[in-house]
Write an enzyme that holds these catalytic residues in place. Sequence first.
Site, PDB file in Angstrom:
ATOM      1  N   GLY A  11      -1.287  14.976  -6.572  1.00 30.83           N
ATOM      2  CA  GLY A  11      -0.798  13.748  -6.011  1.00 30.83           C
ATOM      3  C   GLY A  11       0.653  13.845  -5.472  1.00 30.83           C
ATOM      4  N   PHE A  12       1.191  13.127  -4.837  1.00 29.61           N
ATOM      5  CA  PHE A  12       2.278  12.975  -4.258  1.00 29.61           C
ATOM      6  C   PHE A  12       3.466  12.798  -5.340  1.00 29.61           C
ATOM      7  CE2 PHE A  12       5.392   9.633  -1.900  1.00 29.61           C
ATOM      8  CZ  PHE A  12       6.096  10.668  -1.688  1.00 29.61           C
ATOM      9  N   ILE A  13       3.518  11.980  -6.170  1.00 29.59           N
ATOM     10  CA  ILE A  13       4.651  11.743  -7.062  1.00 29.59           C
ATOM     11  C   ILE A  13       4.438  12.592  -8.188  1.00 29.59           C
ATOM     12  CG2 ILE A  13       5.720  10.222  -8.650  1.00 29.59           C
ATOM     13  CD1 ILE A  13       4.910   7.879  -6.850  1.00 29.59           C
ATOM     14  N   TYR A 153      -5.907  -3.999  -7.569  1.00 26.27           N
ATOM     15  CA  TYR A 153      -4.882  -2.709  -7.732  1.00 26.27           C
ATOM     16  C   TYR A 153      -3.779  -3.357  -8.451  1.00 26.27           C
ATOM     17  CZ  TYR A 153      -1.036   0.440  -6.904  1.00 26.27           C
ATOM     18  OH  TYR A 153       0.033   1.393  -7.280  1.00 26.27           O
ATOM     19  N   LYS A 157      -2.919  -2.444 -12.756  1.00 28.54           N
ATOM     20  CA  LYS A 157      -1.406  -2.032 -13.386  1.00 28.54           C
ATOM     21  C   LYS A 157      -1.065  -2.987 -14.163  1.00 28.54           C
ATOM     22  CE  LYS A 157      -1.159   2.055 -11.335  1.00 28.54           C
ATOM     23  NZ  LYS A 157      -0.788   3.187 -12.037  1.00 28.54           N
TER      24      LYS A 157
END
Length: 336
Positions: A11-13, A153, A157
């Site tokens: 993934g991105f991070i 979402y 979290k």
Amino acid sequence: MQKVLITGTAGFIGFHLAKLLLSNGDRVHGFDGMTDYYDVQLKQRRHSTLLQNPGFSCDERMLEDARAFDETADRFEPDVIVHLAAQAGVRYSLENPRSYIESNVVGTFNVMEAARRHAVKHLLMASTSSVYGANTEMPFNECKKADTQLTIYAATKKANESMGHSYAHLWNLPTTMFRFFTVYGPWGRPDLALFKFVDAILKGRPIDVYNHGEMYRDFTYVEDLVRAVALLINTIPVRPDNPGDIEDGDSLSPVAPYRIVNIGNSEKVRLLDFINVIEECLGRKAIRNYMEMQMGDVPATWANTDLLQRLTNYRPQTNFKEGVQKFVDWYLHYYK
């Protein structure tokens, strides 16, 4: 050298964090499900780039599969776990909420169980600025209540934060949750605004501008963000002997080695100004489709990062104009 198990390395991070830790000499093992929420080829390219470093290894399996993650943790025996994998996206959570429960709640439970069994010295897990929900007092502060989430979402979290606190308390498991603020930069996700805007402008398609552009975001450049995460790895929370010893402004729990930390750029940027900079970097004008606010969205986010600065002597500082240019340069090179 530390052995760091990172979920979400395709993934991105996760990709950027793995790259940074490898450059620091750590051993990194990645774990990622490679779902088709967006272009799997982009995820594969991230992993193939990381695999060029001999200090990196990975498993491409689903986080919801507890046995699969346990096998990885047992084999790698991590010192630290950084949990970044998640079903992301505020808007997609309106279409497919069940995937958020499976990935973000069940998957996170599997990570916490592995961290408990291996008694890792630090468990770090990603949360989001979306947990601040309907809060209006800005900049957002970790010590303020955040009980008004507006999407499933954000709710998953917030559930992760609560789950993390309970494990930190029950098993004395040092845990840091970080709330990310609108991350952007090279290798970014195709569902993020910057990627979508650049792609559409170059292809002559209209861009959707919600709330007529009168929205504000705390845009955080990805390399700044992962530097902050890397510094927090060695900033291990300790259960206080006396709750009265906790300093003002510190989100450290009075009953657990647990802390929440904002990671943002501490700058509110208007969406219209962000689009103007994209146009300047591309040398093209966008076709703008002005729309009303989308369900579940918020008009503004803005991080107070005083705690991050106090803990690490660092805070993100890349100006969004510089960051957008770096993304555009990457995009043009990657897609030729």
